[in-house]
Design an enzyme around this catalytic site. Structure first.
Site, PDB file in Angstrom:
ATOM      1  N   ARG A   1      -7.259 -20.988  -2.068  1.00  0.00           N
ATOM      2  CA  ARG A   1      -6.447 -22.386  -1.989  1.00  0.00           C
ATOM      3  C   ARG A   1      -6.905 -23.438  -0.938  1.00  0.00           C
ATOM      4  NH1 ARG A   1      -1.771 -19.363  -2.017  1.00  0.00           N
ATOM      5  NH2 ARG A   1      -1.138 -18.486  -4.256  1.00  0.00           N
TER       6      ARG A   1
ATOM      7  N   ARG B   1      -3.928  -0.540   5.169  1.00  0.00           N
ATOM      8  CA  ARG B   1      -2.834  -1.354   5.614  1.00  0.00           C
ATOM      9  C   ARG B   1      -1.716  -0.648   5.893  1.00  0.00           C
ATOM     10  NH1 ARG B   1      -1.871  -3.587  -0.612  1.00  0.00           N
ATOM     11  NH2 ARG B   1      -1.329  -1.719  -1.799  1.00  0.00           N
TER      12      ARG B   1
ATOM     13  N   ARG C   1      -8.789 -11.231  -8.416  1.00  0.00           N
ATOM     14  CA  ARG C   1      -7.333 -11.400  -8.294  1.00  0.00           C
ATOM     15  C   ARG C   1      -6.668 -12.171  -7.350  1.00  0.00           C
ATOM     16  NH1 ARG C   1      -4.755  -6.288 -10.218  1.00  0.00           N
ATOM     17  NH2 ARG C   1      -3.823  -6.011  -8.160  1.00  0.00           N
TER      18      ARG C   1
ATOM     19  N   TYR D   1      -6.457  -1.522 -14.785  1.00  0.00           N
ATOM     20  CA  TYR D   1      -5.738  -1.864 -13.500  1.00  0.00           C
ATOM     21  C   TYR D   1      -4.809  -2.876 -13.793  1.00  0.00           C
ATOM     22  CZ  TYR D   1      -6.513  -3.304  -8.478  1.00  0.00           C
ATOM     23  OH  TYR D   1      -6.531  -3.604  -7.208  1.00  0.00           O
TER      24      TYR D   1
ATOM     25  N   ARG E   1      -9.229   6.125  -7.914  1.00  0.00           N
ATOM     26  CA  ARG E   1      -9.070   6.222  -6.296  1.00  0.00           C
ATOM     27  C   ARG E   1      -7.407   6.737  -6.136  1.00  0.00           C
ATOM     28  NH1 ARG E   1     -12.658   6.580  -2.915  1.00  0.00           N
ATOM     29  NH2 ARG E   1     -11.668   5.290  -1.288  1.00  0.00           N
TER      30      ARG E   1
HETATM   31  P1  FAD Z   1       2.683   5.289 -14.004  1.00  0.00           P
HETATM   32  O1  FAD Z   1       3.815   4.513 -12.849  1.00  0.00           O
HETATM   33  O2  FAD Z   1       1.895   5.815 -13.245  1.00  0.00           O
HETATM   34  O3  FAD Z   1       3.851   6.212 -14.657  1.00  0.00           O
HETATM   35  C1  FAD Z   1       3.225   7.501 -15.311  1.00  0.00           C
HETATM   36  C2  FAD Z   1       4.144   8.529 -15.251  1.00  0.00           C
HETATM   37  O4  FAD Z   1       3.860   9.550 -16.129  1.00  0.00           O
HETATM   38  C3  FAD Z   1       4.295   8.952 -14.083  1.00  0.00           C
HETATM   39  O5  FAD Z   1       5.610   9.118 -13.612  1.00  0.00           O
HETATM   40  C4  FAD Z   1       3.861  10.610 -14.322  1.00  0.00           C
HETATM   41  O6  FAD Z   1       4.549  11.409 -13.318  1.00  0.00           O
HETATM   42  C5  FAD Z   1       4.135  10.763 -15.517  1.00  0.00           C
HETATM   43  N1  FAD Z   1       3.061  11.760 -16.196  1.00  0.00           N
HETATM   44  C6  FAD Z   1       1.888  11.917 -15.994  1.00  0.00           C
HETATM   45  N2  FAD Z   1       1.282  12.853 -16.710  1.00  0.00           N
HETATM   46  C7  FAD Z   1       2.294  13.643 -17.129  1.00  0.00           C
HETATM   47  C8  FAD Z   1       2.348  14.839 -17.785  1.00  0.00           C
HETATM   48  N3  FAD Z   1       1.511  15.432 -18.091  1.00  0.00           N
HETATM   49  N4  FAD Z   1       3.591  15.229 -17.883  1.00  0.00           N
HETATM   50  C9  FAD Z   1       4.872  14.550 -17.628  1.00  0.00           C
HETATM   51  N5  FAD Z   1       4.630  13.314 -17.054  1.00  0.00           N
HETATM   52  C10 FAD Z   1       3.438  12.942 -16.759  1.00  0.00           C
HETATM   53  N6  FAD Z   1       1.710  -3.968  -9.686  1.00  0.00           N
HETATM   54  C11 FAD Z   1       2.347  -5.194  -9.251  1.00  0.00           C
HETATM   55  O7  FAD Z   1       2.658  -5.739 -10.148  1.00  0.00           O
HETATM   56  N7  FAD Z   1       2.435  -5.418  -8.084  1.00  0.00           N
HETATM   57  C12 FAD Z   1       2.217  -4.514  -6.975  1.00  0.00           C
HETATM   58  O8  FAD Z   1       2.395  -5.028  -5.873  1.00  0.00           O
HETATM   59  C13 FAD Z   1       1.588  -3.427  -7.262  1.00  0.00           C
HETATM   60  N8  FAD Z   1       1.454  -2.563  -6.209  1.00  0.00           N
HETATM   61  C14 FAD Z   1       0.731  -1.466  -6.388  1.00  0.00           C
HETATM   62  C15 FAD Z   1       0.201  -0.542  -5.343  1.00  0.00           C
HETATM   63  C16 FAD Z   1      -0.472   0.703  -5.635  1.00  0.00           C
HETATM   64  C17 FAD Z   1      -0.657   1.476  -4.366  1.00  0.00           C
HETATM   65  C18 FAD Z   1      -0.540   1.168  -6.944  1.00  0.00           C
HETATM   66  C19 FAD Z   1      -1.149   2.479  -7.350  1.00  0.00           C
HETATM   67  C20 FAD Z   1      -0.098   0.376  -8.066  1.00  0.00           C
HETATM   68  C21 FAD Z   1       0.524  -0.901  -8.026  1.00  0.00           C
HETATM   69  N9  FAD Z   1       0.896  -1.793  -8.959  1.00  0.00           N
HETATM   70  C22 FAD Z   1       1.363  -3.117  -8.538  1.00  0.00           C
HETATM   71  C23 FAD Z   1       0.671  -1.395 -10.283  1.00  0.00           C
HETATM   72  C24 FAD Z   1       1.856  -0.644 -10.685  1.00  0.00           C
HETATM   73  O9  FAD Z   1       2.277   0.581 -10.134  1.00  0.00           O
HETATM   74  C25 FAD Z   1       1.546  -0.222 -12.189  1.00  0.00           C
HETATM   75  O10 FAD Z   1       1.350  -1.274 -13.132  1.00  0.00           O
HETATM   76  C26 FAD Z   1       2.728   0.460 -12.914  1.00  0.00           C
HETATM   77  O11 FAD Z   1       3.554   1.393 -12.149  1.00  0.00           O
HETATM   78  C27 FAD Z   1       2.005   1.205 -14.327  1.00  0.00           C
HETATM   79  O12 FAD Z   1       3.197   2.117 -14.862  1.00  0.00           O
HETATM   80  P2  FAD Z   1       2.957   3.066 -15.715  1.00  0.00           P
HETATM   81  O13 FAD Z   1       4.141   3.576 -16.378  1.00  0.00           O
HETATM   82  O14 FAD Z   1       1.828   2.663 -16.793  1.00  0.00           O
HETATM   83  O15 FAD Z   1       2.129   4.574 -14.846  1.00  0.00           O
HETATM   84  N1  UDP Z   2      -8.980  -7.317  -0.694  1.00  0.00           N
HETATM   85  C1  UDP Z   2      -9.906  -7.603   0.694  1.00  0.00           C
HETATM   86  N2  UDP Z   2      -9.075  -7.896   1.679  1.00  0.00           N
HETATM   87  C2  UDP Z   2      -7.720  -7.905   1.655  1.00  0.00           C
HETATM   88  C3  UDP Z   2      -7.200  -7.695   0.558  1.00  0.00           C
HETATM   89  C4  UDP Z   2      -7.617  -7.550  -0.616  1.00  0.00           C
HETATM   90  O1  UDP Z   2     -10.992  -7.442   0.406  1.00  0.00           O
HETATM   91  O2  UDP Z   2      -7.188  -8.074   2.765  1.00  0.00           O
HETATM   92  C5  UDP Z   2      -9.766  -7.147  -2.020  1.00  0.00           C
HETATM   93  C6  UDP Z   2     -10.031  -5.344  -2.021  1.00  0.00           C
HETATM   94  O3  UDP Z   2     -11.268  -5.323  -2.722  1.00  0.00           O
HETATM   95  C7  UDP Z   2      -8.789  -5.207  -3.208  1.00  0.00           C
HETATM   96  C8  UDP Z   2      -8.785  -6.625  -3.829  1.00  0.00           C
HETATM   97  O4  UDP Z   2      -9.219  -7.626  -3.096  1.00  0.00           O
HETATM   98  O5  UDP Z   2      -9.083  -4.100  -3.995  1.00  0.00           O
HETATM   99  C9  UDP Z   2      -7.591  -6.824  -4.682  1.00  0.00           C
HETATM  100  O6  UDP Z   2      -6.342  -6.834  -3.706  1.00  0.00           O
HETATM  101  P1  UDP Z   2      -4.837  -6.548  -4.209  1.00  0.00           P
HETATM  102  O7  UDP Z   2      -4.114  -6.734  -3.022  1.00  0.00           O
HETATM  103  O8  UDP Z   2      -4.757  -7.414  -5.505  1.00  0.00           O
HETATM  104  O9  UDP Z   2      -5.021  -5.070  -4.622  1.00  0.00           O
HETATM  105  P2  UDP Z   2      -4.029  -4.069  -4.664  1.00  0.00           P
HETATM  106  O10 UDP Z   2      -4.118  -3.051  -3.830  1.00  0.00           O
HETATM  107  O11 UDP Z   2      -2.654  -4.812  -5.098  1.00  0.00           O
HETATM  108  O12 UDP Z   2      -4.394  -3.296  -6.039  1.00  0.00           O
END
Ligand code: FAD
Ligand code: UDP
Length: 367
Positions: A177, A282, A173, A350, A250
């Protein structure tokens, strides 16, 4: 079936919200429910002292898909934020992703040629032909020193597993560079919605019926009767009552603090702690996503741990055991005629935000 609505959408995250918007545009009626008491799923942002706090972890929007970019910009404007996280390893700072700045900080090398030679030297010690796991993939991409300093500890904290037990794709991911470019993403478009993600979701859901604080499984029969078809965005294993066992995730605990009178805590939105000893992965300083000038700041420390029933599932653990289990649930899902399974939890994938949007566009396009 003949309910009041054409569709019941379980979940108001991006998948649910984009689906609702597109269905509404096609003239279909929708009812959305969410077990949380707010819309947006994991992209939800909450305003604290004028700062949009990314309640479920830092979310940076990036895509190379022009249709997706224009789609999200049709609801709210996006700013020019470019993610450039900094890594802190035992007090020393390094630029991310892995680029000429990082190589200079690590080895003092000043040209791409010198950096490539250094990586090749380190790689040669390991004789890796086809990287089979995250460790081998990382060493073949950027050598042993960077792997040990910036990847090994962070990844083991993030996933609770050894790098040798994790799939190679996780590290693919991140860009590598040979230019002095700290942009974490290669995508053409990037930014943060002005006013936060909640504003984006609220705009998508304008005119839709939404019920919050409703868990689908508490009232499944009654809710199913309200609509002809269902779009389900929750965990796929829960839908089938965990009949084959639990999929693993996780989860992340966020320790969020409002620091009153502190204008600038760390000078960057994201600082990763890449050693194995610091308990959090972080620290996010939310105001920097929107160039905030407020007198206060809000920071969140992120602690990653294994999901237990009752925790929020964040990251699917796409290893062999879980992918086999998912395939069994997927076979059951394919047999549900009136239910569409979509999004990070229902597809156990993911997905980044732009991919969830693309997927929703594809699924709704077929209806
Ligand atoms: P969700 O956002 O999980 O929505 C599912 C919804 O369903 C939730 O609101 C939940 O409450 C509801 N639900 C589940 N079960 C039930 C039930 N039984 N009854 C009623 N409601 C229910 N993507 C990026 O592009 N850039 C980023 O920087 C990035 N950072 C991230 C950092 C973290 C920590 C995480 C966890 C994800 C990150 N993502 C990022 C990914 C991004 O969050 C997801 O791609 C996106 O939010 C997924 O949307 P979704 O609708 O599939 O799921
Ligand atoms: N990663 C790492 N060191 C860093 C940042 C990321 O080893 O400082 C690795 C880690 O395994 C992580 C993966 O790169 O799960 C992808 O990173 P990204 O920032 O895309 O993860 P996100 O939290 O956005 O899913």
């Amino acid at each position: 079936m003949s309910g009041k609505y054409d569709f019941l959408i379980v979940g108001t995250g991006l998948f649910g919200a984009v689906s609702a918007y597109l269905l509404k545009k096609k003239g279909r009626s929708v009812l959305l429910i969410d077990k949380r008491n707010h819309v947006g799923g994991n992209v939800y942002t909450k305003n604290v002292n004028g700062i949009n706090v990314h309640q479920y972890g830092a979310h940076i929007f990036h895509t190379s898909n022009k249709d997706v970019w224009q789609f999200v910009n049709s609801f709210v404007e996006f700013n020019r934020y470019t993610n450039s996280p900094v890594a802190n390893y035992k007090g020393r700072l390094y630029n991310l992703p892995f680029n000429m700045n990082t190589f200079y900080q690590m080895w003092g090398v000043k040209t791409p040629e010198e950096a490539k030679t250094k990586i090749e030297e380190q790689k040669a010690e390991y004789h890796i032909e086809n990287p089979k796991n995250l460790e081998e993939q990382a060493i073949s991409l950027i050598g042993k020193d960077i792997y040990e300093t910036l990847i090994k500890g962070y990844t083991q904290k993030q996933w609770g597993r050894k790098c040798t037990d994790l799939p190679a794709f996780i590290i693919q991911r991140l860009p590598v560079r040979f230019t002095f470019d700290n942009n974490y993403f290669n995508d053409k478009y990037q930014g943060i919605p002005e006013g936060g993600y909640t504003a984006l979701i609220e705009r998508m859901l304008e005119g839709c019926d939404v019920r919050l604080g409703v868990d689908y499984f508490d009232r499944k029969e009654e809710l199913d009767a309200l609509a002809d078809r269902i779009i389900y965005t929750g965990e796929i294993d829960r839908y089938f009552n965990y009949q084959y066992g639990h999929l693993q995730y996780r989860t992340v605990t966020f320790e969020t603090e409002l620091l009153e009178g502190v204008e600038n805590y760390q000078g960057n939105a994201v600082v990763n702690y890449t050693d194995a000893e610091t308990p959090y992965t972080r620290i996010i300083e939310h105001k920097h996503f929107e160039y905030g000038t407020q007198p206060d700041t809000v920071i969140s420390k992120e602690y990653s741990k294994e999901w237990q029933p009752g925790d929020e599932p964040y990251y699917p653990v796409n290893d062999t055991r879980n992918m086999e289990l998912y395939a069994r649930y997927k076979a059951l899902a394919d047999m549900q005629e009136n239910v569409i399974f979509g999004g990070r939890l229902a597809e156990y994938k993911y997905y980044d935000m732009h991919k969830v949007i693309e997927r929703a566009m594809e699924v709704i396009g077929e209806i």
